[in-house]
Scaffold this motif. Structure first.
Motif, PDB file in Angstrom:
ATOM      1  N   ALA A 266       0.830  -1.209   0.000  1.00  0.00           N
ATOM      2  CA  ALA A 266       0.000   0.000   0.000  1.00  0.00           C
ATOM      3  C   ALA A 266       0.864   1.258   0.000  1.00  0.00           C
ATOM      4  CB  ALA A 266      -0.936  -0.004   1.205  1.00  0.00           C
ATOM      5  N   ALA A 267       1.940   1.248   0.764  1.00  0.00           N
ATOM      6  CA  ALA A 267       2.816   2.412   0.832  1.00  0.00           C
ATOM      7  C   ALA A 267       3.498   2.671  -0.511  1.00  0.00           C
ATOM      8  CB  ALA A 267       3.857   2.224   1.936  1.00  0.00           C
ATOM      9  N   VAL A 268       3.998   1.620  -1.134  1.00  0.00           N
ATOM     10  CA  VAL A 268       4.681   1.781  -2.420  1.00  0.00           C
ATOM     11  C   VAL A 268       3.675   2.177  -3.506  1.00  0.00           C
ATOM     12  CG1 VAL A 268       6.056   0.620  -4.191  1.00  0.00           C
ATOM     13  CG2 VAL A 268       6.573   0.253  -1.766  1.00  0.00           C
ATOM     14  N   ALA A 269       2.487   1.593  -3.486  1.00  0.00           N
ATOM     15  CA  ALA A 269       1.452   1.966  -4.464  1.00  0.00           C
ATOM     16  C   ALA A 269       1.044   3.426  -4.279  1.00  0.00           C
ATOM     17  CB  ALA A 269       0.241   1.052  -4.347  1.00  0.00           C
ATOM     18  N   ALA A 270       0.976   3.879  -3.043  1.00  0.00           N
ATOM     19  CA  ALA A 270       0.636   5.287  -2.786  1.00  0.00           C
ATOM     20  C   ALA A 270       1.735   6.201  -3.320  1.00  0.00           C
ATOM     21  CB  ALA A 270       0.425   5.508  -1.289  1.00  0.00           C
TER      22      ALA A 270
ATOM     23  N   SER B  48       1.411   6.188  -7.105  1.00  0.00           N
ATOM     24  CA  SER B  48       0.232   6.983  -7.464  1.00  0.00           C
ATOM     25  C   SER B  48       0.542   8.480  -7.339  1.00  0.00           C
ATOM     26  CB  SER B  48      -0.952   6.609  -6.578  1.00  0.00           C
ATOM     27  OG  SER B  48      -1.372   5.275  -6.815  1.00  0.00           O
ATOM     28  N   ALA B  49       1.223   8.854  -6.274  1.00  0.00           N
ATOM     29  CA  ALA B  49       1.604  10.264  -6.090  1.00  0.00           C
ATOM     30  C   ALA B  49       2.528  10.725  -7.222  1.00  0.00           C
ATOM     31  CB  ALA B  49       2.270  10.457  -4.733  1.00  0.00           C
ATOM     32  N   ARG B  50       3.434   9.861  -7.635  1.00  0.00           N
ATOM     33  CA  ARG B  50       4.347  10.185  -8.737  1.00  0.00           C
ATOM     34  C   ARG B  50       3.569  10.415 -10.028  1.00  0.00           C
ATOM     35  NH1 ARG B  50       7.280  11.758 -12.175  1.00  0.00           N
ATOM     36  NH2 ARG B  50       9.295  10.967 -12.790  1.00  0.00           N
TER      37      ARG B  50
END
Length: 172
Positions: free
Chosen positions: A155-159, A162-164
């Protein structure tokens, strides 16, 4: 652009990672990182995956507009690939409801016996799901409790990815 995120996710989990997108109703792996260990799940960039029995496919399907999802389901042959494969549209729809409620998709040896995956959607600048990010490995290394632990890292890496891509999460 996704490779640094896949590398980080693989480093933090010790497992293989991949990113998949949906194009014309077909799930396609667009980037991958294999684990460094001697036992690996080999994934090919460009490989197509069934939507109904893969974590990446289910993570993409769960947030599709109803009309698009209905069309894909109508064209899907729910082929039994393992003893755990979802084989009906009704069961697939129930699984998608669970995914929307939890935010995560699992492949519990549904596509390939002995392989488990966990996936989460990646969102673009408009907030739409544009890809799914996955951790994949042998079932022997990914028991259910470990998958639940991995979801925090995923979830942290996907967030971050997504932010990128310009996604700005709204915090409640």
């Amino acid at each position: 652009m996704a490779m640094p995120f896949l590398d980080e996710l693989s480093r933090r989990t010790g497992e293989g990672t991949s990113l998949a997108v949906l194009r014309d109703g077909v799930v396609t792996v667009v980037a991958k990182r294999e684990s460094d260990g001697p036992v690996r799940v080999i994934q090919e960039v460009g490989a197509r995956r069934p939507m109904y029995c893969t974590a990446v496919g289910k993570a993409l399907a769960a947030w599709l507009p109803d009309r698009e999802l209905d069309g894909i389901i109508d064209r899907t042959t729910f082929e039994k690939r393992t003893a755990r494969t979802i084989t009906t549209a009704a069961a697939f729809r129930r699984e998608l409801a669970r995914i929307r409620a939890t935010g995560f998709a699992f492949d519990n040896e549904e596509h390939v016996a002995g392989i488990r995956c966990i996936a989460i959607p990646v969102r673009d600048h408009s907030g739409e799901v544009c890809a799914s990010l996955c951790v994949v490995g042998p079932a022997s290394r990914l028991p259910r409790l470990r998958l639940l632990d991995i979801r925090t890292v995923l979830a942290a890496v996907a967030a971050d990815l997504s932010a990128r891509l310009g996604y700005e999460a709204v915090l409640n």
